[in-house]
Design an enzyme around this catalytic site. Structure first.
Site, PDB file in Angstrom:
ATOM      1  N   PHE A 140    -140.100 -55.589 -71.787  1.00 31.35           N
ATOM      2  CA  PHE A 140    -141.354 -55.455 -72.536  1.00 31.35           C
ATOM      3  C   PHE A 140    -141.063 -54.754 -73.857  1.00 31.35           C
ATOM      4  O   PHE A 140    -140.441 -53.695 -73.878  1.00 31.35           O
ATOM      5  CB  PHE A 140    -142.391 -54.648 -71.746  1.00 31.35           C
ATOM      6  CG  PHE A 140    -143.710 -54.562 -72.474  1.00 31.35           C
ATOM      7  CD1 PHE A 140    -144.607 -55.627 -72.446  1.00 31.35           C
ATOM      8  CD2 PHE A 140    -144.031 -53.440 -73.231  1.00 31.35           C
ATOM      9  CE1 PHE A 140    -145.811 -55.566 -73.147  1.00 31.35           C
ATOM     10  CE2 PHE A 140    -145.233 -53.370 -73.929  1.00 31.35           C
ATOM     11  CZ  PHE A 140    -146.122 -54.443 -73.888  1.00 31.35           C
ATOM     12  N   ASP A 225    -134.426 -50.574 -76.778  1.00 33.32           N
ATOM     13  CA  ASP A 225    -135.837 -50.226 -76.870  1.00 33.32           C
ATOM     14  C   ASP A 225    -136.068 -49.029 -75.956  1.00 33.32           C
ATOM     15  O   ASP A 225    -136.158 -49.162 -74.732  1.00 33.32           O
ATOM     16  CB  ASP A 225    -136.694 -51.423 -76.443  1.00 33.32           C
ATOM     17  CG  ASP A 225    -138.187 -51.099 -76.451  1.00 33.32           C
ATOM     18  OD1 ASP A 225    -138.544 -49.909 -76.547  1.00 33.32           O
ATOM     19  OD2 ASP A 225    -138.986 -52.045 -76.334  1.00 33.32           O
ATOM     20  N   LYS A 254    -143.901 -43.820 -78.019  1.00 32.21           N
ATOM     21  CA  LYS A 254    -144.666 -43.080 -77.008  1.00 32.21           C
ATOM     22  C   LYS A 254    -144.550 -41.548 -77.102  1.00 32.21           C
ATOM     23  O   LYS A 254    -145.389 -40.926 -77.729  1.00 32.21           O
ATOM     24  CB  LYS A 254    -144.295 -43.599 -75.625  1.00 32.21           C
ATOM     25  CG  LYS A 254    -144.787 -45.055 -75.439  1.00 32.21           C
ATOM     26  CD  LYS A 254    -144.818 -45.499 -74.000  1.00 32.21           C
ATOM     27  CE  LYS A 254    -145.631 -46.761 -73.817  1.00 32.21           C
ATOM     28  NZ  LYS A 254    -144.900 -48.019 -73.920  1.00 32.21           N
TER      29      LYS A 254
HETATM   30  C1  LIG Z   1    -145.104 -49.313 -74.615  1.00 28.51           C
HETATM   31  C2  LIG Z   1    -143.874 -50.067 -74.981  1.00 28.51           C
HETATM   32  C3  LIG Z   1    -143.789 -50.837 -76.159  1.00 28.51           C
HETATM   33  C4  LIG Z   1    -144.980 -51.081 -77.045  1.00 28.51           C
HETATM   34  O1  LIG Z   1    -145.430 -49.930 -77.664  1.00 28.51           O
HETATM   35  P1  LIG Z   1    -146.870 -49.968 -78.400  1.00 28.51           P
HETATM   36  O2  LIG Z   1    -146.986 -48.591 -78.974  1.00 28.51           O
HETATM   37  O3  LIG Z   1    -147.882 -50.283 -77.356  1.00 28.51           O
HETATM   38  O4  LIG Z   1    -146.798 -51.022 -79.429  1.00 28.51           O
HETATM   39  C5  LIG Z   1    -142.574 -51.399 -76.479  1.00 28.51           C
HETATM   40  N1  LIG Z   1    -141.503 -51.249 -75.689  1.00 28.51           N
HETATM   41  C6  LIG Z   1    -141.545 -50.531 -74.554  1.00 28.51           C
HETATM   42  C7  LIG Z   1    -140.306 -50.371 -73.730  1.00 28.51           C
HETATM   43  C8  LIG Z   1    -142.732 -49.927 -74.154  1.00 28.51           C
HETATM   44  O5  LIG Z   1    -142.786 -49.241 -73.001  1.00 28.51           O
END
Ligand SMILES: *Cc1c(COP(=O)(O)O)cnc(C)c1O
Length: 406
Positions: A140, A225, A254
């Protein structure tokens, strides 16, 4: 609040785009790992705003930073730079593999920048056909069209017309599957060192080290990521630090702002150099308010005692969940790193995460899932033992209530 202006959960359905199904209560106040709703009902927070509230709700140091900055400078745009952004960039560089930083406002935006950079680097330094991105099933990376296409859940990317091309998905932790599609046309391999939304699955060391070697061999960039796994969540400042290798690009968001929206993309100077004024940009990214809070959060999180505390808390959660499991037989596996923990459901609880979240809320517990079959725990990195104990009592009640409903 006058009666005329009173809003309720029902208002949500009247005014908001119906893309979420929020809980029945509306939180109005938070302190540490406790939250209160409109009726004054109290909740233990095991969700932490989806791994955002690394320091819990309303941490005094973050409040102080935000207040002080809000009285001096809110925003200047990137036509001008600002002190909080430069200071936060210095900290990120000092404590990671990175040499250059780009700030944005969300995880998706940081990833969008990362993928554009990887493509641009390959096209500028290598050749125009080096565009293939290798990514992973259940990965994701956010909800923009590029990031959702790199993500490994087609259901999120379908239905929006043509997708960015030349993105290939293979199974996570399967090095042979990567080898089978990797070639000199590959510009990047993109992964979460610990998959979050996809079910809380950590990469194996052999997989991570193998990816590093493959990327070096084919002159592709390794992109981590760490939007969810970063900033102390895994028990290290970044999860990659557990694997003895470094990425070429890393994204974080985050927990970076502890609840104030901010994200960052980190990279090496040589890679950053392909970007020139005008190649990419954002209006808000690196704004003084966000970076001031980010600086305060970074100083607290990047502390050996706090990080050791994350691993100690992992054990509190793991022990409590094991003990619940011996009573209820609810979990097939308890996994994850630090305070990014997944409990895969089993038996009568299988695939019932949504129902369990609703029941948990009724029992005063804010809980998350990661797909239909995994309960996810991403609490404050400094959650207190009493809060963990109380939350686990409420989880026990939740599992018991569910059993009685059968
Ligand atoms: C939450 C998340 C995203 C997206 O972040 P947003 O601030 O919602 O755009 C991307 N990559 C990972 C691994 C995430 O957990």
């Amino acid at each position: 609040m006058t009666k005329q202006n009173a809003v309720t959960r029902g208002t949500y359905d009247e005014v908001m785009l119906p893309i979420y199904a929020p809980a029945d209560f509306i939180p109005v106040r938070g302190q540490g790992s406790r939250v209160w709703d409109q009726n004054g009902t109290e909740y233990v927070d095991f969700a932490g705003g989806i791994a955002v509230l690394a320091l819990g709700h309303c941490h005094p140091a973050l409040i102080a930073a935000l207040k002080a900055q809000s009285e001096s400078l809110w925003h200047v745009s990137n036509i001008f730079t600002n002190e909080p952004a430069l200071i936060l960039a210095q900290k990120l560089i000092k404590h990671t593999f990175a040499e250059r930083v780009f700030f944005a406002n969300s995880g998706a935006e940081a990833n969008e920048a990362a993928f554009k950079l990887a493509r641009h680097y390959a096209l500028t330094r290598h050749h125009p056909y080096k565009t293939k991105i290798i990514a992973f099933h259940h990965g994701f990376h956010g909800r923009t069209l590029f990031t959702v296409s790199v993500g490994g859940q087609p259901k999120y990317a379908d239905g929006f017309g043509p997708k960015p091309a030349d993105i290939i998905h293979v199974p996570f932790n399967d090095l042979d599957a990567v080898k089978a599609v990797m070639d000199d046309h590959t510009c990047a391999v993109v992964l979460e060192p610990v998959q979050g939304e996809g079910g809380i699955t950590a990469a194996t060391p052999a997989f991570m080290q193998g990816l590093r070697e493959l990327c070096d061999k084919h002159q592709a960039l390794l992109v981590f990521d760490e939007v969810q796994s970063g900033m102390g969540r895994s028990g290290k400042l970044f999860a990659y630090m557990d694997y003895g290798i470094e990425p070429d690009i890393l994204t974080t968001a985050k927990a970076l702002g502890g609840g104030f929206p901010i994200s960052a993309m980190l990279t090496k100077q040589d890679i950053a150099q392909v970007m020139v004024p005008g190649t990419h940009g954002t209006t808000y990214g690196g704004n003084p308010l966000a970076c001031a809070v980010g600086n305060a959060a970074f100083d607290l999180i990047n502390d050996p005692a706090l990080l050791a505390g994350v691993n100690e808390r992992h054990q509190w959660f793991a022990d409590a969940l094991q003990s619940l499991n011996s009573t209820f037989g609810a979990f097939a596996e308890i996994r994850g790193k630090g305070l990014l923990i997944g409990a895969e459901l089993a038996g009568i609880y299988r695939d019932q995460s949504k129902t369990l979240l609703g029941l948990a809320a009724k029992n005063g517990l804010m809980l998350l899932n990661a797909g239909t079959n995994v309960l996810r725990f991403t609490p404050s990195l400094i959650i207190e033992k009493a809060d963990v104990d109380e939350g686990m009592k409420r989880l026990a009640k939740t599992l018991s209530d569910f059993r009685e409903m059968q």
